[in-house]
Design a protein around this motif. Structure first.
Motif, PDB file in Angstrom:
ATOM      1  N   PRO A 174      50.051  65.275  46.497  1.00  0.00           N
ATOM      2  CA  PRO A 174      50.673  64.203  47.287  1.00  0.00           C
ATOM      3  C   PRO A 174      50.786  62.894  46.507  1.00  0.00           C
ATOM      4  O   PRO A 174      49.955  62.603  45.650  1.00  0.00           O
ATOM      5  CB  PRO A 174      49.732  64.048  48.480  1.00  0.00           C
ATOM      6  N   GLN A 175      51.827  62.124  46.814  1.00  0.00           N
ATOM      7  CA  GLN A 175      51.962  60.787  46.247  1.00  0.00           C
ATOM      8  C   GLN A 175      50.935  59.869  46.895  1.00  0.00           C
ATOM      9  O   GLN A 175      50.413  60.171  47.969  1.00  0.00           O
ATOM     10  CB  GLN A 175      53.384  60.276  46.489  1.00  0.00           C
ATOM     11  N   GLN A 235      50.922  57.154  48.560  1.00  0.00           N
ATOM     12  CA  GLN A 235      51.035  56.582  49.897  1.00  0.00           C
ATOM     13  C   GLN A 235      50.673  57.577  50.995  1.00  0.00           C
ATOM     14  O   GLN A 235      50.500  57.206  52.139  1.00  0.00           O
ATOM     15  CB  GLN A 235      52.424  55.983  50.137  1.00  0.00           C
ATOM     16  N   TYR A 236      50.545  58.859  50.633  1.00  0.00           N
ATOM     17  CA  TYR A 236      50.154  59.861  51.624  1.00  0.00           C
ATOM     18  C   TYR A 236      48.685  60.251  51.506  1.00  0.00           C
ATOM     19  O   TYR A 236      48.247  61.242  52.062  1.00  0.00           O
ATOM     20  CB  TYR A 236      51.048  61.100  51.494  1.00  0.00           C
ATOM     21  N   VAL A 237      47.959  59.455  50.742  1.00  0.00           N
ATOM     22  CA  VAL A 237      46.554  59.748  50.514  1.00  0.00           C
ATOM     23  C   VAL A 237      45.733  58.806  51.390  1.00  0.00           C
ATOM     24  O   VAL A 237      46.052  57.626  51.496  1.00  0.00           O
ATOM     25  CB  VAL A 237      46.240  59.531  49.013  1.00  0.00           C
ATOM     26  N   PRO A 238      44.701  59.335  52.069  1.00  0.00           N
ATOM     27  CA  PRO A 238      43.932  58.478  52.973  1.00  0.00           C
ATOM     28  C   PRO A 238      42.981  57.549  52.232  1.00  0.00           C
ATOM     29  O   PRO A 238      41.767  57.654  52.345  1.00  0.00           O
ATOM     30  CB  PRO A 238      43.168  59.491  53.832  1.00  0.00           C
ATOM     31  N   ALA A 239      43.514  56.666  51.440  1.00  0.00           N
ATOM     32  CA  ALA A 239      42.694  55.686  50.727  1.00  0.00           C
ATOM     33  C   ALA A 239      43.583  54.483  50.455  1.00  0.00           C
ATOM     34  O   ALA A 239      44.791  54.639  50.296  1.00  0.00           O
ATOM     35  CB  ALA A 239      42.176  56.267  49.414  1.00  0.00           C
ATOM     36  N   THR A 240      42.974  53.309  50.420  1.00  0.00           N
ATOM     37  CA  THR A 240      43.808  52.115  50.249  1.00  0.00           C
ATOM     38  C   THR A 240      43.617  51.437  48.900  1.00  0.00           C
ATOM     39  O   THR A 240      44.593  51.069  48.257  1.00  0.00           O
ATOM     40  CB  THR A 240      43.544  51.089  51.362  1.00  0.00           C
ATOM     41  N   HIS A 292      50.642  60.234  40.486  1.00  0.00           N
ATOM     42  CA  HIS A 292      50.340  59.935  41.885  1.00  0.00           C
ATOM     43  C   HIS A 292      51.261  58.851  42.443  1.00  0.00           C
ATOM     44  O   HIS A 292      51.371  58.679  43.643  1.00  0.00           O
ATOM     45  CB  HIS A 292      48.886  59.495  42.028  1.00  0.00           C
ATOM     46  N   ASP A 293      51.884  58.100  41.553  1.00  0.00           N
ATOM     47  CA  ASP A 293      52.811  57.046  41.981  1.00  0.00           C
ATOM     48  C   ASP A 293      53.991  57.102  41.016  1.00  0.00           C
ATOM     49  O   ASP A 293      54.279  56.150  40.300  1.00  0.00           O
ATOM     50  CB  ASP A 293      52.097  55.693  41.936  1.00  0.00           C
ATOM     51  N   LEU A 294      54.646  58.251  41.026  1.00  0.00           N
ATOM     52  CA  LEU A 294      55.564  58.595  39.946  1.00  0.00           C
ATOM     53  C   LEU A 294      56.662  57.558  39.738  1.00  0.00           C
ATOM     54  O   LEU A 294      56.911  57.119  38.624  1.00  0.00           O
ATOM     55  CB  LEU A 294      56.183  59.962  40.237  1.00  0.00           C
ATOM     56  N   TYR A 295      57.296  57.159  40.836  1.00  0.00           N
ATOM     57  CA  TYR A 295      58.466  56.284  40.684  1.00  0.00           C
ATOM     58  C   TYR A 295      58.077  54.903  40.170  1.00  0.00           C
ATOM     59  O   TYR A 295      58.939  54.142  39.766  1.00  0.00           O
ATOM     60  CB  TYR A 295      59.219  56.166  42.006  1.00  0.00           C
ATOM     61  N   ASN A 296      56.807  54.567  40.233  1.00  0.00           N
ATOM     62  CA  ASN A 296      56.388  53.272  39.708  1.00  0.00           C
ATOM     63  C   ASN A 296      55.620  53.400  38.401  1.00  0.00           C
ATOM     64  O   ASN A 296      55.121  52.406  37.888  1.00  0.00           O
ATOM     65  CB  ASN A 296      55.526  52.538  40.740  1.00  0.00           C
ATOM     66  N   SER A 297      55.474  54.631  37.900  1.00  0.00           N
ATOM     67  CA  SER A 297      54.742  54.755  36.648  1.00  0.00           C
ATOM     68  C   SER A 297      55.644  54.286  35.513  1.00  0.00           C
ATOM     69  O   SER A 297      56.848  54.508  35.517  1.00  0.00           O
ATOM     70  CB  SER A 297      54.295  56.198  36.439  1.00  0.00           C
ATOM     71  N   VAL A 317      43.547  64.087  35.854  1.00  0.00           N
ATOM     72  CA  VAL A 317      44.629  63.988  34.877  1.00  0.00           C
ATOM     73  C   VAL A 317      45.910  63.515  35.562  1.00  0.00           C
ATOM     74  O   VAL A 317      46.620  62.632  35.064  1.00  0.00           O
ATOM     75  CB  VAL A 317      44.856  65.361  34.188  1.00  0.00           C
ATOM     76  N   TYR A 318      46.175  64.094  36.711  1.00  0.00           N
ATOM     77  CA  TYR A 318      47.365  63.749  37.496  1.00  0.00           C
ATOM     78  C   TYR A 318      47.411  62.244  37.749  1.00  0.00           C
ATOM     79  O   TYR A 318      48.439  61.599  37.585  1.00  0.00           O
ATOM     80  CB  TYR A 318      47.283  64.500  38.824  1.00  0.00           C
ATOM     81  N   HIS A 319      46.262  61.709  38.145  1.00  0.00           N
ATOM     82  CA  HIS A 319      46.193  60.278  38.436  1.00  0.00           C
ATOM     83  C   HIS A 319      46.317  59.461  37.156  1.00  0.00           C
ATOM     84  O   HIS A 319      47.027  58.455  37.109  1.00  0.00           O
ATOM     85  CB  HIS A 319      44.888  59.958  39.159  1.00  0.00           C
TER      86      HIS A 319
END
Lengths: 550, 183
Positions: A86-87, A89-94, A120-125, A113-115
């Motif tokens: 999940p990206q 914004q769909y993760v239960p953490a702020t 995890h925030d692909l369009y802003n990476s 590694v993904y993070h």
């Protein structure tokens, strides 16, 4: 590299394949080909011409269509990988740290590694944006490198082409002609809306040249589109925020400076299945309830020009409005959408002050859970004093009651009850379904009477100033597509030799069938020699050879 | 064509290409920069002028940020449900006693809670600095406050000197007040 001087005397830029002027093949490879490569009119792609400084090298890298396609493929793969977990914004953490921990906890080392790689925030990476930017560079440079020479070549094309050029065209006709053949062909071609120019013993008929610019117009549209997307990252161009507002609350609208919103109420209507809605009865029986309307009634206020945040004294009411699903409230470039709701949050709680033994009540009191008062005076002189209020009671720490959130989800009250019977007062800690008497047994208690609730509306605040730019980009893109797809650039070259014989060549960038239909008419009208399609001939030949082999 | 003409053409080409490439790279760079810095505090960065606001504290006194120009302002956003907020309050009160005379103003901005809760809390902890309630969250929105507690340190020039998210120790607080106190 030096200029290529053709036998006809024209100077061609280095790298040119077919002479810009007469069309003679300029290198051996091209001379040996049966058909000429007409893609860019045999012009030199500018990048291939110079390859000296580092700037040239970078330029040439981006000029390559292979590189462009490569970037697109990498982007596609990256976007696909971005859907595996999940990206953010769909993760239960702020907070950033919580989000990072979440990926590690749930998905193990893969998540780490993904993070770390920014998936995890692909369009802003940064690397994804970098790749999109490189695609934009590739689009611009590759287009420039091809458009400029093609434009020059088509602008400078000559009527009379060398016979070697004409014989290498796919459509070719050779044979005897009459004295008026050229004249008649010119007539018919003009009839068919060709632009005909003549020179000595030849003519050039041309139609739909603008179709050749289609791909470049198309790319301009894409670049404008990408520019619009880039603007979204600039402050002030794009807002996409969530605003939770409860009935009766007044809240500043995030990212909309100066605007304040008050919620008058949230409504959820469902279909009743009665009266006019009887026809829905069956469906309602099947699925339970069916929502008919989600609506938040709001009042919009504006803080006067020059007033500061927090200065709510002289807000001006702008408008009352009902926000419904798909019917956003639009003002000053912003739009408020009904997106979510939360029903039945506690708003008030009512109690009766009761004598525990006799059950006799000394009166009722209602505590506003949003804005509680300190003293609640009852008719016979009894007083309930609120000593502490914990809207979301979560337990004690060092004997001190704690609240987990500011919302009245599980209210706890520390009260002191004074009655004429108990003038010293009795202390009690009350939560839902539980009463603690910390200072010994009491004679009186607060007996729960009832609650009032209120709803919360989840609104989305959106502003998108880039939409006109995205729209323009999309429109230009489509114009380019139509230009390139639905129109063809058709050309005929006809020459009459000294002995009266006719040499004809035809070319189009698309739709050879249409070109042949045109030529059929001209052939009939002007009694031209029959033409042949050299490519079809070659294919037929290959096929025959293939059959012989098997 | 003469060699000089050729050289000129080559020079022009290099300049043209460099300019185009530079422009494109600058656009991409700016976009990346924007997206990377847009994370936590969208509009506010260290060095920006602190957005002006006006809030009324529990005693009915009005506090306008720009009135404190020339003083350091220790702007603390908090709520009673936030444990670290509560923990750092007494330390803030202690250090306020030390730094008040040196020109540091503490202003605690509560996020939209009721008078009762905030007053009870202030009384219970004997807090000596002004506490104001941001009823419609407009100041919170203007400062783009996300996690609590967040402390904005505003220097005497009215610029944001430092943004602190999370709990501060008394030592931290003393250090921060030292940072923003006027010369």
């Amino acid at each position: 590299m030096d200029k290529l001087i053709c036998k006809c005397g024209h100077e061609n830029p280095p790298g040119t394949v077919l002479c810009e002027s007469c069309g003679r093949p300029l290198n051996e490879q091209e001379q040996n080909k049966q058909l000429a490569d007409m893609r860019y009119e045999g012009t030199a792609r500018r990048s291939q011409t110079y390859n000296k400084s580092i700037i040239d090298k970078i330029w040439n890298f981006f000029s390559s269509v292979k590189v462009g396609v490569g970037i697109i493929i990498v982007l596609l793969i990256a976007a696909a990988l971005g859907t595996i977990l999940p990206q953010k914004q769909y993760v239960p953490a702020t907070t950033e740290a919580d989000i990072e921990a979440y990926y590690t906890d749930i998905y193990g080392s893969v998540g780490t590694v993904y993070h770390a790689l920014g998936f995890h925030d692909l369009y802003n990476s940064f690397w994804f944006i970098g790749l999109v930017g490189m695609l934009a560079i590739s689009l611009i440079i590759a287009s420039l490198d091809r458009f400029v020479p093609l434009y020059r070549s088509l602008k400078n094309q000559r009527v009379l082409r060398h016979s070697s050029f004409m014989r290498k065209q796919r459509i070719l006709a050779e044979g005897p002609g009459d004295t008026d053949t050229l004249k008649k062909a010119e007539e018919k071609l003009a009839d068919l809306k060709y632009k005909v120019s003549t020179d000595k013993n030849g003519l050039l008929a041309e139609k739909g040249r603008f179709s050749r610019w289609g791909p470049y117009v198309n790319h301009i549209g894409l670049i404008i589109f990408l520019f619009g997307v880039m603007l979204r990252m600039m402050p002030g161009f794009y807002v996409d925020e969530t605003l939770w507002i409860r009935e009766g609350e007044t809240r500043a609208i995030p990212d909309a400076p100066g605007y304040v919103l008050e919620s008058k109420g949230f409504t959820l209507e469902t279909y009743t299945g009665e009266g006019e809605e009887e026809k829905f009865g069956e469906a309602i029986d099947r699925v339970g309830t069916v929502a008919k309307n989600y609506q938040t009634d709001v009042v919009l206020y504006k803080i006067p020009e020059g007033a500061l945040p927090g200065d709510t004294a002289d807000m001006e009411m702008v408008e009352e409005h009902a926000i419904r699903v798909n019917q956003p409230f639009k003002f000053d470039g912003y739009a408020l959408y009904q997106m979510d709701f939360q029903q039945d949050e506690l708003k008030t709680m009512s109690f009766a002050l009761q004598n525990k033994e006799t059950g006799e009540s000394r009166g009722d009191l209602t505590i506003d859970l949003v804005n509680p008062e300190t003293n609640y005076e009852l008719e016979d002189g009894s007083v309930v004093e609120l000593l502490g209020y914990y809207p979301d009671f979560s337990g004690f720490e060092n004997g001190e009651p704690q609240t987990a959130t500011p919302l009245p989800k599980n209210p706890g009250f520390l009260v002191k009850m004074t009655t004429p019977d108990t003038p010293d007062g009795e202390t009690s800690f009350i939560t839902i379904q539980n009463t603690v008497e910390p200072l010994g047994d009491n004679d009186y208690k607060l007996a729960f009477q009832g609650v009032e609730t209120r709803d919360a509306s989840g609104l989305t605040v959106r502003k998108d100033r880039t939409l006109p730019i995205l729209g323009l980009g999309g429109l230009i893109f489509m114009i380019g597509v139509a230009q390139g797809m639905y129109f063809n650039h058709r050309r005929f070259w006809i020459q009459q030799q000294a002995d009266g014989s006719i040499l004809l060549a035809g070319h189009t960038n698309k739709n050879w069938f249409g070109l042949k239909k045109d030529l059929d008419q001209v052939t009939e009208h002007a009694s031209l020699p029959a033409y042949r399609d050299q490519q079809e001939d070659m294919e037929a030949q290959e096929k025959r050879e293939g059959e012989q082999l098997t | 064509m003469s060699t000089e003409k050729k050289r000129n053409k080559k020079k022009n080409r290099t300049i043209m290409r460099s300019v185009i490439l530079l422009l494109l790279v600058a656009a991409i760079g700016y976009t990346i920069y924007n997206s990377v810095t847009a994370d936590e505090v969208e509009v506010l960065k260290v060095g920006d002028p602190a957005p002006d606001f006006t809030l009324t504290d529990l005693d009915g006194e009005t506090h306008k940020l720009s009135d404190y120009k020339g003083q350091g302002v220790f702007l603390n956003f908090w709520g009673t449900w936030c444990e670290p907020c509560i923990k750092e309050m007494p330390a803030m009160a202690n250090q306020y006693e030390v730094y008040e005379d040196q020109g540091v103003q503490v202003l605690a901005v509560n996020i939209a809670q009721s008078n009762f809760e905030v007053e009870t809390f202030a009384r219970q902890y004997g807090l000596n600095f002004p506490i104001a309630i941001d009823r419609d969250k407009s100041v919170m929105t203007a400062y783009n406050i996300r996690p609590l507690p967040t402390t904005m340190l505003v220097n005497p020039q009215g610029e944001i000197q430092r943004i602190v998210t999370g709990e501060m120790t008394e030592q931290d607080i003393a250090g921060f007040m030292e940072e923003i106190k006027p010369e």
